[in-house]
Scaffold this active site. Structure first.
Site, mmCIF file in Angstrom:
data_model
loop_
_atom_site.group_PDB
_atom_site.id
_atom_site.type_symbol
_atom_site.label_atom_id
_atom_site.label_comp_id
_atom_site.label_asym_id
_atom_site.label_seq_id
_atom_site.Cartn_x
_atom_site.Cartn_y
_atom_site.Cartn_z
ATOM 1 N N GLY A 189 18.215 5.708 -1.652
ATOM 2 C CA GLY A 189 17.845 7.136 -1.996
ATOM 3 C C GLY A 189 19.088 7.851 -1.114
ATOM 4 O O GLY A 189 18.788 8.868 -0.425
ATOM 5 N N ALA A 190 20.356 7.335 -1.204
ATOM 6 C CA ALA A 190 21.402 7.828 -0.337
ATOM 7 C C ALA A 190 22.220 9.027 -0.628
ATOM 8 O O ALA A 190 23.108 9.433 -0.193
ATOM 9 C CB ALA A 190 22.381 6.579 -0.291
ATOM 10 N N SER A 191 21.676 9.620 -1.736
ATOM 11 C CA SER A 191 22.697 10.572 -2.543
ATOM 12 C C SER A 191 22.137 11.949 -1.807
ATOM 13 O O SER A 191 22.983 12.837 -2.007
ATOM 14 C CB SER A 191 22.632 10.891 -3.904
ATOM 15 O OG SER A 191 21.205 11.023 -4.345
ATOM 16 N N SER A 196 5.497 8.159 5.486
ATOM 17 C CA SER A 196 5.225 9.677 5.534
ATOM 18 C C SER A 196 3.980 10.003 6.127
ATOM 19 O O SER A 196 3.167 8.841 6.171
ATOM 20 C CB SER A 196 5.252 10.456 4.128
ATOM 21 O OG SER A 196 4.514 11.678 4.195
ATOM 22 N N TYR A 228 1.691 9.936 -4.279
ATOM 23 C CA TYR A 228 2.716 9.587 -3.312
ATOM 24 C C TYR A 228 2.163 9.206 -1.828
ATOM 25 O O TYR A 228 2.597 8.107 -1.176
ATOM 26 C CB TYR A 228 3.408 11.005 -3.184
ATOM 27 C CG TYR A 228 4.417 11.082 -1.771
ATOM 28 C CD1 TYR A 228 5.648 10.474 -1.815
ATOM 29 C CD2 TYR A 228 3.987 11.661 -0.697
ATOM 30 C CE1 TYR A 228 6.570 10.441 -0.856
ATOM 31 C CE2 TYR A 228 4.837 11.726 0.392
ATOM 32 C CZ TYR A 228 6.134 11.237 0.584
ATOM 33 O OH TYR A 228 6.963 11.112 1.523
ATOM 34 N N ALA A 229 1.084 9.872 -1.402
ATOM 35 C CA ALA A 229 0.465 9.481 -0.182
ATOM 36 C C ALA A 229 -0.226 8.169 -0.155
ATOM 37 O O ALA A 229 0.059 7.420 0.864
ATOM 38 C CB ALA A 229 -0.730 10.426 0.126
ATOM 39 N N ALA A 251 0.881 5.769 -2.017
ATOM 40 C CA ALA A 251 1.947 4.788 -2.082
ATOM 41 C C ALA A 251 2.703 4.504 -0.960
ATOM 42 O O ALA A 251 2.938 3.408 -0.399
ATOM 43 C CB ALA A 251 2.973 5.341 -3.096
#
Length: 272
Positions: A27-29, A149, A163-164, A166
């Site tokens: 997720g580096a961008s 998160s 999302y939560a 996962a």
């Protein structure tokens, strides 16, 4: 008379430098991932970033590899690139994450939505760990950080339930992995941010605004209300999350593993 036996023991200095260490950041961008890349490089690490799209200033093959980690092929591509250009890693930071699911609660989520949320927020990390952590175990050292998160404890049901869920799975998986590899000198920790000032947060606000036909300000207010407010009075910055990650992968955190570290300005109202 002050003898050598009475002398104070020499102070032990633990460096916060990461010189000579090889790191991979997903997720580096942009956002947190980009901030982590910058902070680890500042500390002296050789850092390879990966994301679906290369940043504007492409650092070359030793600095970035474009790959989609929601697929096994993408993870395999990154692992091959690591082997070719770094020869393995000492630090692995999974900052990849996010949600593209529509608002509307659980009934709006299709099988495709669920598959995407799980692949992006859980399985991308699992696949790369499977490929790269055995090398750390063989070397007898290494540090892994999974970015989860606070939604794993405070899910926002309207737009980010997948999302939560996962991220909750990622946190549980991280604890199990930490227990397995700790005897081999590899540490695994979790960083759980709250509301971060980032493009991902902007996207969530936009989806709520579009889905409910309300203004962005009203949508932002909904997000803040659903979190119960931020006692610190502001969202966290990506660079602040990166500072926590840099600490956890360094020697100052040599005895810390299997732990979750919340950075949310006090949003979560309970302990544990």
């Amino acid at each position: 008379m002050h003898t050598s036996e009475d002398a104070d023991p020499p102070a032990v200095t633990i460096s916060d430098r990461l010189d000579g260490r090889r790191a991979l950041v997903t997720g580096a961008s942009k956002g947190t991932g980009a901030a982590v890349v910058a902070r680890l490089r500042e500390a002296g690490a050789t850092v390879l970033g990966t994301a679906r799209t290369a940043p504007a200033s492409h650092p070359g093959p030793r600095g970035f590899v474009a790959a989609d980690l929601t697929s096994p092929d993408g993870a395999a591509r990154v692992a091959e690139h690591v082997a070719e250009h770094l020869g393995g890693v000492d630090i692995l930071v999974h900052a990849l994450g996010g949600s593209r699911a529509p608002s509307g609660g659980f009934a709006a989520l299709t099988d495709e939505h669920w598959a995407h949320e799980l692949n992006l927020n859980l399985l991308g990390a699992v696949r790369l760990d499977h490929a790269l952590v055995p090398g750390m175990v063989a070397a007898g050292r290494g540090a892994v950080v999974h970015v989860s998160s606070i939604q794993r404890r405070q899910p926002l049901h309207d737009a980010t339930l997948g999302y939560a869920a996962a991220k909750a799975a990622l946190t549980t998986y991280s604890k199990g992995l930490a227990n397995e590899v700790a005897p081999h000198g590899v540490r695994v920790n979790v960083v759980s941010p709250g509301f971060i000032r980032s493009s991902g947060a902007d996207g969530l606000v936009d989806r709520l605004s579009d889905g409910q036909g309300i203004t962005r300000e009203e949508a932002l207010g909904q997000v803040m209300d659903s979190l119960g407010g931020i006692p610190l009075g502001r969202p966290s910055e990506p660079a602040e999350v990166a500072e926590l990650v840099a600490f956890l992968v360094g020697d100052r955190a040599a005895a810390i593993t299997g732990a979750e570290h919340t950075i949310d300005g006090g949003t979560v109202p309970t302990v544990g």
